[in-house]
Design an enzyme around this catalytic site. Structure first.
Site, PDB file in Angstrom:
ATOM      1  N   GLU B  93     -13.846  24.862 173.678  1.00 51.57           N
ATOM      2  CA  GLU B  93     -13.977  26.148 173.102  1.00 51.57           C
ATOM      3  C   GLU B  93     -13.731  27.159 173.978  1.00 51.57           C
ATOM      4  O   GLU B  93     -13.298  28.151 173.786  1.00 51.57           O
ATOM      5  CB  GLU B  93     -15.245  26.410 172.328  1.00 51.57           C
ATOM      6  CG  GLU B  93     -15.214  25.718 170.854  1.00 51.57           C
ATOM      7  CD  GLU B  93     -15.718  24.091 171.313  1.00 51.57           C
ATOM      8  OE1 GLU B  93     -15.721  23.426 172.148  1.00 51.57           O
ATOM      9  OE2 GLU B  93     -15.869  23.385 169.939  1.00 51.57           O
ATOM     10  N   HIS B 162     -25.671  23.724 162.749  1.00 59.43           N
ATOM     11  CA  HIS B 162     -24.434  24.197 161.750  1.00 59.43           C
ATOM     12  C   HIS B 162     -24.811  25.374 160.724  1.00 59.43           C
ATOM     13  O   HIS B 162     -23.858  25.064 159.945  1.00 59.43           O
ATOM     14  CB  HIS B 162     -24.062  22.711 161.049  1.00 59.43           C
ATOM     15  CG  HIS B 162     -23.198  21.911 161.812  1.00 59.43           C
ATOM     16  ND1 HIS B 162     -23.141  21.787 163.196  1.00 59.43           N
ATOM     17  CD2 HIS B 162     -22.345  20.995 161.480  1.00 59.43           C
ATOM     18  CE1 HIS B 162     -22.222  20.832 163.398  1.00 59.43           C
ATOM     19  NE2 HIS B 162     -21.669  20.413 162.510  1.00 59.43           N
TER      20      HIS B 162
END
Lengths: 317, 380
Positions: B93, B162
């Site tokens: 990322e 999450h």
């Protein structure tokens, strides 16, 4: 070749010596990370690049900016915080840019521009451009995760990017051997599928010839390449002085690099008149740049909120 | 009768008033409800239309080209536009965000997709130190037309890593814009506006919003930064619902209507730049403000909105201001705890009514089946 080489090397050396001389006067308003002793890396690698190639650098970026032909007046004015600086007094010494010369940015966060260079190379590949990107960074950057991630992606996509590690042996005050389990940077690059070569940064002709070969490999579509150039920082990490009193390195260690300095060896290959003419030109150019910076205005208040966004910045985001 | 003016959630509009009114206060074009799309389809259509229009638009991220195609939002795009313009990335990322910035500096218009917003923390150096600052620190000589799509997860045990809504991190930093559309219409319009924007935009893409359906014009259009929408008009309290919480606030307005409280509901759509004028105009009338976020309240979007309203209206009229968001805990996975962690329509209604009455009423509405939250039926 030697004439131009001497002019480029000397201009960077003398410009930075003048920065160091002016620094204590407090006229310069930006922390400076000098490249004195490391000029041959930028000059030698950029020697092998084409005008439309792109470079990304680091906060120690004066040499790279000047080696690519960045405007000296605009650089000194930037250090002075003046409106005429290359970023209008917004970025300072650590964020020089000269898009017209392919200098696309420098970061104060170690390793950051490696990924930007890789992305730029991806764009060139998608557009079938023949230009390549050279990404300059230090030995410390090879410890950042972004180095590994960037090399992996560049190798995966066979991107036209040349990774140039300017290994001066220290990250601020800490030697490479105190930070890395293996000092073989080329082996690390190779592990990602990026072939690497290591060059003595005191040998300008070796830098140029190796850079030319490597750049040709990159330009011909063979994928990314890695060059380690071993060099040495003569001055302190940031600021105009030496720092041997701190005790993290010895003056003797530096002396051997100074004894191998590229500049007098290139100078010795010129005849005396030619050499003096270059020196006079360079001195005049530097004096002009400092006078330009001194005479330039500071940015007006309206500059504070300019260029936050393309549109005029709203008062509170 | 409660009148909803949201352009979306056709079912609810019809239940409420029989007629789906359309927004008066927006730059978005008037809508014709001739075509209904899901939020997922709206994102996919916006992406495809912009990629077809502009060859410089590229799309990438973990799994954008895999069989699930980011809940379908990128489905079919690699087949249509090829693997150079649409590709899955290594699990990197940080570098891929840096690469996206480099592509933007080179003149491409990258869209970088993250299937969970939590993963943005791996990319925050590039986003905050480079993307947001490039235009300014280079004196306007470089720009980063980058879109980062990041999805907030919710329910069925998404848990600690999450589920986070981290949009306020990016609202804090000058130089980056933040969109948080709640409807298919605004998802398409905001994404197109973001792609065409010459500055970096974080597009907050809530997993629960994916289940929304609503009218979406087929032709490309932009929902521009800095324009909020009044989705329900009312006089008793202003409720600002951010991202998915907009849906819960619309439901809360029904519960409040049942007890005679007329809530005005506002969807900010864009969080940075924020249309504080529309919110302040409303609070000037109602005197009460409840901001509901799909995030924590501390230093969050809700805190920012409340602070700006307080700064502007303090002393001009009596004010009652409150924030509502995640419980001040890490997100738990057990359904009993998770239920308490999030605001929902009924708890929003409770908070709003207490604010209107100026005291704790001890009221919580009985759940109306027609307003029941959309429940994702796992497993993921």
């Amino acid at each position: 070749m030697m004439t131009r080489l001497y002019r480029e090397l000397l201009k960077i050396r003398r410009a930075e010596e003048e920065v160091a001389r002016a620094y204590p006067t407090d006229r310069i308003k930006s922390p400076v990370h000098l490249s004195i002793g490391q000029e041959a890396v930028s000059v030698g690698i950029c020697w092998a690049l084409n005008p439309d190639d792109i470079v990304y650098g680091t906060y120690r970026g004066h040499a790279l900016y000047l080696a690519r032909g960045g405007d000296l007046r605009e650089m000194v004015a930037e250090l002075y915080g003046k409106l005429t600086g290359c970023t209008r007094g917004k970025g300072g010494s650590m964020h020089l840019i000269a898009p017209e010369r392919g200098v696309m940015g420098m970061s104060a966060v170690v390793g950051t521009t490696i990924a930007n260079a890789v992305g730029h190379a991806y764009a060139m590949k998608v557009r079938r451009q023949e230009a390549i990107v050279a990404s300059f960074f230090g030995d410390g950057a090879t410890e950042e995760g972004v180095f590994a991630e960037s090399l992996n992606f560049a190798a995966l996509k066979k991107l036209p990017v040349l990774f140039v590690c300017e290994n001066n042996g220290y990250a601020i005050h800490t030697a490479q051997a105190k930070r890395q389990g293996s000092l073989d940077l080329c082996a690390k690059a190779s592990a990602f599928g990026v072939p690497g070569r290591s060059i003595d940064g005191s040998d300008i002709e070796a830098i140029i010839s190796t850079a030319r070969e490597t750049v040709n490999e990159v330009r011909s579509g063979q994928g990314p390449r890695f060059l380690e150039v071993r060099t040495y920082r003569w001055r302190e990490h940031v600021g105009p002085n030496t720092d041997f009193a701190l005790g993290y390195r010895s003056e003797d260690e530096c002396s051997s690099w100074i004894a191998n300095d590229v500049l007098p060896r290139v100078a010795a290959r010129l005849d005396q008149d030619e050499r003096r003419a270059i020196e006079a030109e360079v001195e005049a150019e530097i004096a002009d740049a400092f006078a330009f910076a001194e005479a330039s205005p500071f940015p007006p208040a309206s500059e504070l909120v300019r260029d936050v966004y393309k549109e005029e910045a709203p008062c509170c985001n | 009768m409660l009148q909803l003016t949201t352009p979306t959630r056709t079912d609810e509009c019809e239940k409420a008033s029989g007629v789906c009114q359309h927004p008066g206060k927006s730059d978005a074009p008037a809508l014709l409800a001739e075509r209904t799309l899901s939020y997922v389809e709206a994102i996919r259509e916006a992406t495809a239309q912009e990629m077809a229009r502009d060859a410089s638009v590229v799309l990438f991220g973990l799994d954008v080209d895999d069989p699930k195609a980011i809940q379908g939002t990128t489905k079919g795009l690699v087949e249509r536009f090829g693997p150079e313009r649409v590709f899955g990335t290594p699990l990197s990322e940080d570098a891929m965000t840096g690469a996206a910035i480099g592509m933007a500096l080179a003149g491409l218009r990258p869209i970088h997709v993250h299937i969970r917003m939590d993963f943005l923390l791996l990319a925050i150096n590039q986003l905050v130190n480079v993307a947001a600052k490039t235009r300014y620190m280079y004196g306007g000589r470089a720009s980063v037309p980058l879109v980062v799509r990041a999805m907030i997860g919710k329910s069925w045990g998404q848990g600690a890593q999450h589920s986070q809504g981290l949009h306020s991190y990016f609202m804090h930093v000058p130089g980056i814009k933040v969109a948080a559309p709640s409807t298919p219409h605004d998802a398409k319009g905001c994404l197109i506006a973001a792609i065409r924007d010459d500055d970096p935009v974080l597009f907050v893409d809530h997993r629960m919003c994916h289940f929304q359906t609503g009218p979406v014009p087929e032709a490309a259009y932009e929902v521009l930064p800095g324009k909020a929408r009044i989705t329900v008009p009312g006089d008793d309290i202003t409720i600002v619902g951010i991202s998915y919480m907009q849906t819960e606030c619309l439901r809360a307005a029904h519960y409040l209507s049942d007890v005679g409280v007329r809530a005005e509901v506002i969807d900010p759509i864009w969080l940075a730049p924020l249309d504080i004028d529309t919110i302040c105009d409303s609070v000037e009338r109602t005197g009460r403000l409840l901001v509901v976020d799909t995030a924590w309240t501390n230093c969050g979007a809700s805190a920012e909105i409340v602070a700006r309203v307080a700064e502007r209206l303090s002393g001009l009229r009596d004010l009652r201001l409150a924030r509502f968001g995640f419980a001040p805990t890490t997100c738990p996975t057990s359904p009993t705890l998770e239920e308490m962690f999030y605001p929902n329509a009924r708890t929003v209604a409770t908070q709003a009514r207490d604010l209107v009455e100026g005291r704790a009423m001890g009221w919580i509405p009985l759940e109306r089946p027609d307003l029941k939250s959309i429940e994702f039926k796992g497993p993921f």
